[in-house]
Design an enzyme around this catalytic site. Structure first.
Site, mmCIF file in Angstrom:
data_model
loop_
_atom_site.group_PDB
_atom_site.id
_atom_site.type_symbol
_atom_site.label_atom_id
_atom_site.label_comp_id
_atom_site.label_asym_id
_atom_site.label_seq_id
_atom_site.Cartn_x
_atom_site.Cartn_y
_atom_site.Cartn_z
ATOM 1 N N ARG A 62 0.821 -1.212 0.000
ATOM 2 C CA ARG A 62 0.000 0.000 0.000
ATOM 3 C C ARG A 62 0.862 1.272 0.000
ATOM 4 O O ARG A 62 0.532 2.257 -0.652
ATOM 5 C CB ARG A 62 -0.917 -0.008 1.232
ATOM 6 C CG ARG A 62 -2.204 0.704 0.944
ATOM 7 C CD ARG A 62 -3.233 0.564 2.034
ATOM 8 N NE ARG A 62 -4.330 1.436 1.697
ATOM 9 C CZ ARG A 62 -5.345 1.121 0.903
ATOM 10 N NH1 ARG A 62 -5.423 -0.109 0.420
ATOM 11 N NH2 ARG A 62 -6.281 1.981 0.589
ATOM 12 N N HIS A 106 -19.967 12.002 -0.751
ATOM 13 C CA HIS A 106 -20.411 10.749 -0.143
ATOM 14 C C HIS A 106 -21.932 10.681 -0.248
ATOM 15 O O HIS A 106 -22.618 11.662 0.100
ATOM 16 C CB HIS A 106 -19.971 10.707 1.326
ATOM 17 C CG HIS A 106 -20.285 9.418 2.007
ATOM 18 N ND1 HIS A 106 -19.564 8.267 1.776
ATOM 19 C CD2 HIS A 106 -21.272 9.087 2.885
ATOM 20 C CE1 HIS A 106 -20.091 7.282 2.488
ATOM 21 N NE2 HIS A 106 -21.115 7.754 3.174
ATOM 22 N N ASP A 138 -10.092 13.956 5.457
ATOM 23 C CA ASP A 138 -8.998 13.943 6.454
ATOM 24 C C ASP A 138 -8.493 12.500 6.512
ATOM 25 O O ASP A 138 -8.840 11.679 5.672
ATOM 26 C CB ASP A 138 -9.488 14.474 7.811
ATOM 27 C CG ASP A 138 -10.535 13.565 8.438
ATOM 28 O OD1 ASP A 138 -11.123 13.971 9.454
ATOM 29 O OD2 ASP A 138 -10.773 12.446 7.925
ATOM 30 N N GLY A 140 -9.262 10.055 8.178
ATOM 31 C CA GLY A 140 -10.239 8.995 8.482
ATOM 32 C C GLY A 140 -11.028 8.590 7.251
ATOM 33 O O GLY A 140 -10.764 9.047 6.143
#
Ligand code: GRF
Length: 201
Positions: A62, A106, A138, A140
Protein backbone atom coordinates in the site's frame (compact mmCIF):
# COMPACT_ATOMS: atom_id res chain seq x y z
CA UNK A 1 -7.75 26.60 -10.33
CA UNK A 2 -6.26 23.26 -11.42
CA UNK A 3 -8.28 20.22 -10.36
CA UNK A 4 -7.31 16.56 -10.51
CA UNK A 5 -10.31 14.25 -10.24
CA UNK A 6 -9.93 10.73 -8.78
CA UNK A 7 -12.57 8.23 -9.87
CA UNK A 8 -13.19 4.48 -9.82
CA UNK A 9 -16.74 3.93 -10.93
CA UNK A 10 -19.06 4.77 -13.80
CA UNK A 11 -17.66 8.30 -13.74
CA UNK A 12 -21.01 10.07 -13.88
CA UNK A 13 -19.83 12.61 -11.30
CA UNK A 14 -16.72 13.16 -13.41
CA UNK A 15 -18.90 13.70 -16.46
CA UNK A 16 -20.84 16.42 -14.63
CA UNK A 17 -17.62 18.11 -13.60
CA UNK A 18 -16.25 17.96 -17.15
CA UNK A 19 -19.48 19.48 -18.48
CA UNK A 20 -19.40 22.27 -15.87
CA UNK A 21 -15.70 23.15 -16.03
CA UNK A 22 -15.95 25.33 -19.14
CA UNK A 23 -16.27 29.02 -19.88
CA UNK A 24 -15.93 31.22 -16.80
CA UNK A 25 -16.27 28.30 -14.35
CA UNK A 26 -13.39 29.03 -11.95
CA UNK A 27 -11.79 25.57 -12.14
CA UNK A 28 -10.40 23.35 -14.85
CA UNK A 29 -9.92 19.57 -14.69
CA UNK A 30 -6.28 19.05 -15.66
CA UNK A 31 -6.18 15.27 -15.22
CA UNK A 32 -8.17 12.24 -14.08
CA UNK A 33 -6.67 9.52 -11.90
CA UNK A 34 -8.18 6.06 -11.50
CA UNK A 35 -7.22 3.02 -9.48
CA UNK A 36 -8.70 0.53 -11.95
CA UNK A 37 -9.94 0.33 -15.50
CA UNK A 38 -13.29 2.12 -15.41
CA UNK A 39 -15.58 4.27 -17.52
CA UNK A 40 -14.05 7.43 -16.05
CA UNK A 41 -11.00 6.94 -18.29
CA UNK A 42 -13.17 7.04 -21.41
CA UNK A 43 -14.96 10.18 -20.19
CA UNK A 44 -11.61 11.89 -19.62
CA UNK A 45 -10.22 10.90 -23.00
CA UNK A 46 -13.31 12.00 -24.87
CA UNK A 47 -12.84 15.41 -23.25
CA UNK A 48 -9.10 15.44 -24.13
CA UNK A 49 -8.20 15.29 -20.45
CA UNK A 50 -5.18 13.13 -19.60
CA UNK A 51 -6.01 10.09 -17.50
CA UNK A 52 -3.65 7.93 -15.47
CA UNK A 53 -4.13 4.64 -13.64
CA UNK A 54 -2.40 3.70 -10.41
CA UNK A 55 -3.77 0.28 -9.48
CA UNK A 56 -3.08 -1.01 -5.99
CA UNK A 57 -2.64 -4.57 -7.21
CA UNK A 58 0.30 -3.51 -9.40
CA UNK A 59 2.31 -2.43 -6.35
CA UNK A 60 4.10 -4.57 -3.78
CA UNK A 61 2.27 -2.87 -0.93
CA UNK A 62 0.00 0.00 0.00
CA UNK A 63 2.88 2.36 0.77
CA UNK A 64 4.33 1.92 -2.71
CA UNK A 65 0.87 2.55 -4.18
CA UNK A 66 0.45 5.63 -1.98
CA UNK A 67 3.77 7.04 -3.17
CA UNK A 68 3.01 6.27 -6.81
CA UNK A 69 -0.43 7.89 -6.64
CA UNK A 70 1.00 10.97 -4.92
CA UNK A 71 3.68 11.36 -7.61
CA UNK A 72 1.20 10.80 -10.44
CA UNK A 73 -1.17 13.45 -9.08
CA UNK A 74 1.65 15.86 -8.18
CA UNK A 75 2.90 15.77 -11.77
CA UNK A 76 -0.20 17.76 -12.73
CA UNK A 77 0.42 20.48 -10.14
CA UNK A 78 -3.18 20.50 -8.83
CA UNK A 79 -4.62 23.18 -6.59
CA UNK A 80 -7.54 20.90 -5.63
CA UNK A 81 -8.10 17.16 -5.64
CA UNK A 82 -11.66 15.89 -6.04
CA UNK A 83 -12.52 12.32 -5.17
CA UNK A 84 -15.60 11.47 -7.22
CA UNK A 85 -16.30 7.87 -6.42
CA UNK A 86 -12.68 6.89 -5.80
CA UNK A 87 -13.08 3.73 -3.79
CA UNK A 88 -9.71 3.72 -2.02
CA UNK A 89 -8.58 5.24 1.25
CA UNK A 90 -5.89 7.82 0.51
CA UNK A 91 -2.58 7.05 2.19
CA UNK A 92 -0.37 9.11 4.54
CA UNK A 93 2.01 10.22 1.76
CA UNK A 94 -0.94 11.53 -0.27
CA UNK A 95 -2.53 13.21 2.75
CA UNK A 96 0.79 14.77 3.69
CA UNK A 97 1.16 16.24 0.23
CA UNK A 98 -2.43 17.30 -0.51
CA UNK A 99 -4.21 17.31 2.85
CA UNK A 100 -6.59 20.22 3.28
CA UNK A 101 -7.23 20.50 -0.48
CA UNK A 102 -8.99 17.16 -1.08
CA UNK A 103 -12.76 17.18 -1.53
CA UNK A 104 -14.87 14.04 -1.42
CA UNK A 105 -18.52 13.38 -2.11
CA UNK A 106 -20.41 10.75 -0.14
CA UNK A 107 -23.93 9.45 -0.93
CA UNK A 108 -25.32 9.85 2.62
CA UNK A 109 -25.69 12.56 5.27
CA UNK A 110 -22.44 12.03 7.21
CA UNK A 111 -21.81 11.09 9.94
CA UNK A 112 -24.61 8.66 9.11
CA UNK A 113 -23.66 5.70 6.94
CA UNK A 114 -19.94 6.19 6.29
CA UNK A 115 -18.04 3.68 4.20
CA UNK A 116 -18.44 2.03 0.85
CA UNK A 117 -22.09 0.87 1.21
CA UNK A 118 -23.82 4.06 2.30
CA UNK A 119 -26.88 3.67 0.06
CA UNK A 120 -27.76 0.05 0.89
CA UNK A 121 -27.01 0.77 4.58
CA UNK A 122 -29.47 3.69 4.61
CA UNK A 123 -32.11 1.58 2.84
CA UNK A 124 -31.59 -1.32 5.24
CA UNK A 125 -31.84 0.98 8.23
CA UNK A 126 -35.17 2.28 6.96
CA UNK A 127 -34.36 6.00 7.07
CA UNK A 128 -36.95 8.29 5.47
CA UNK A 129 -34.37 10.86 4.42
CA UNK A 130 -30.77 10.41 3.34
CA UNK A 131 -28.74 12.67 1.10
CA UNK A 132 -25.42 13.84 -0.23
CA UNK A 133 -22.40 15.18 1.64
CA UNK A 134 -19.47 17.06 0.17
CA UNK A 135 -16.59 17.22 2.65
CA UNK A 136 -12.88 17.80 3.04
CA UNK A 137 -10.96 14.54 3.29
CA UNK A 138 -9.00 13.94 6.45
CA UNK A 139 -7.06 10.83 7.45
CA UNK A 140 -10.24 9.00 8.48
CA UNK A 141 -12.90 7.31 6.34
CA UNK A 142 -15.58 9.88 5.41
CA UNK A 143 -14.80 11.82 8.61
CA UNK A 144 -13.51 15.16 7.30
CA UNK A 145 -15.16 18.56 7.89
CA UNK A 146 -18.48 18.96 6.07
CA UNK A 147 -18.61 21.58 3.29
CA UNK A 148 -22.16 21.03 2.01
CA UNK A 149 -25.09 18.66 2.43
CA UNK A 150 -28.46 18.20 0.78
CA UNK A 151 -31.29 15.84 1.78
CA UNK A 152 -32.79 13.23 -0.51
CA UNK A 153 -36.14 11.59 0.41
CA UNK A 154 -36.26 7.79 0.40
CA UNK A 155 -39.35 6.56 -1.48
CA UNK A 156 -41.43 3.51 -0.52
CA UNK A 157 -40.46 1.54 -3.61
CA UNK A 158 -36.82 2.62 -3.70
CA UNK A 159 -34.15 0.03 -4.23
CA UNK A 160 -30.41 0.69 -4.09
CA UNK A 161 -30.08 1.79 -7.70
CA UNK A 162 -33.13 4.09 -7.77
CA UNK A 163 -32.10 5.74 -4.52
CA UNK A 164 -28.43 6.00 -5.50
CA UNK A 165 -29.37 7.53 -8.84
CA UNK A 166 -31.53 10.15 -7.12
CA UNK A 167 -28.68 10.92 -4.72
CA UNK A 168 -26.22 11.18 -7.61
CA UNK A 169 -28.47 13.75 -9.26
CA UNK A 170 -28.07 15.93 -6.16
CA UNK A 171 -24.37 15.08 -5.78
CA UNK A 172 -23.50 16.19 -9.28
CA UNK A 173 -24.95 19.66 -8.73
CA UNK A 174 -23.63 19.99 -5.16
CA UNK A 175 -20.10 18.98 -6.14
CA UNK A 176 -19.98 21.41 -9.06
CA UNK A 177 -21.22 24.25 -6.84
CA UNK A 178 -18.85 23.49 -3.95
CA UNK A 179 -15.80 23.28 -6.23
CA UNK A 180 -16.68 26.63 -7.78
CA UNK A 181 -17.12 28.18 -4.32
CA UNK A 182 -13.85 26.72 -3.00
CA UNK A 183 -12.03 27.71 -6.18
CA UNK A 184 -13.12 31.33 -5.86
CA UNK A 185 -13.28 31.80 -2.07
CA UNK A 186 -11.16 29.04 -0.56
CA UNK A 187 -11.95 27.11 2.57
CA UNK A 188 -11.27 28.04 6.16
CA UNK A 189 -11.19 24.92 8.27
CA UNK A 190 -10.29 24.58 11.90
CA UNK A 191 -10.71 21.11 13.31
CA UNK A 192 -14.30 19.89 12.80
CA UNK A 193 -15.59 23.00 11.07
CA UNK A 194 -14.94 24.03 7.48
CA UNK A 195 -16.32 27.28 6.14
CA UNK A 196 -16.29 28.68 2.63
CA UNK A 197 -16.22 32.42 3.31
CA UNK A 198 -19.44 33.93 1.93
CA UNK A 199 -17.44 36.59 0.14
CA UNK A 200 -14.06 38.23 0.31
CA UNK A 201 -14.58 41.62 1.97
C1 GRF B 1 -21.06 8.48 -6.00
O1 GRF B 1 -22.35 8.28 -5.44
C2 GRF B 1 -20.08 8.82 -4.91
O2 GRF B 1 -20.64 9.56 -3.84
C3 GRF B 1 -19.70 7.45 -4.43
O3 GRF B 1 -19.55 6.69 -5.60
C4 GRF B 1 -20.47 7.20 -6.56
C5 GRF B 1 -19.67 7.45 -7.81
O4 GRF B 1 -20.57 7.49 -8.85
N1 GRF B 1 -18.48 7.50 -3.66
P1 GRF B 1 -19.98 7.65 -10.36
O5 GRF B 1 -18.91 6.58 -10.51
O6 GRF B 1 -19.39 9.02 -10.46
O7 GRF B 1 -21.18 7.44 -11.22
Amino acid sequence: VRVVVLASGTGSLLQSLIAAAVGDYPARIVAVGVDRDCAAVAHAESADIPAFRVALREYPDRDAWDRALTAAVDAHQPDLIVSAGFMKILGPEFMGRFGGRIINTHPALLPSFPGAHAVPDALAYGVKVTGSTVHLVDSGVDTGPVLAQEPVVVLEDDDESSLHERIKTVERRLLVDVIAAVATRGVVSDGRKAVIPSDRT
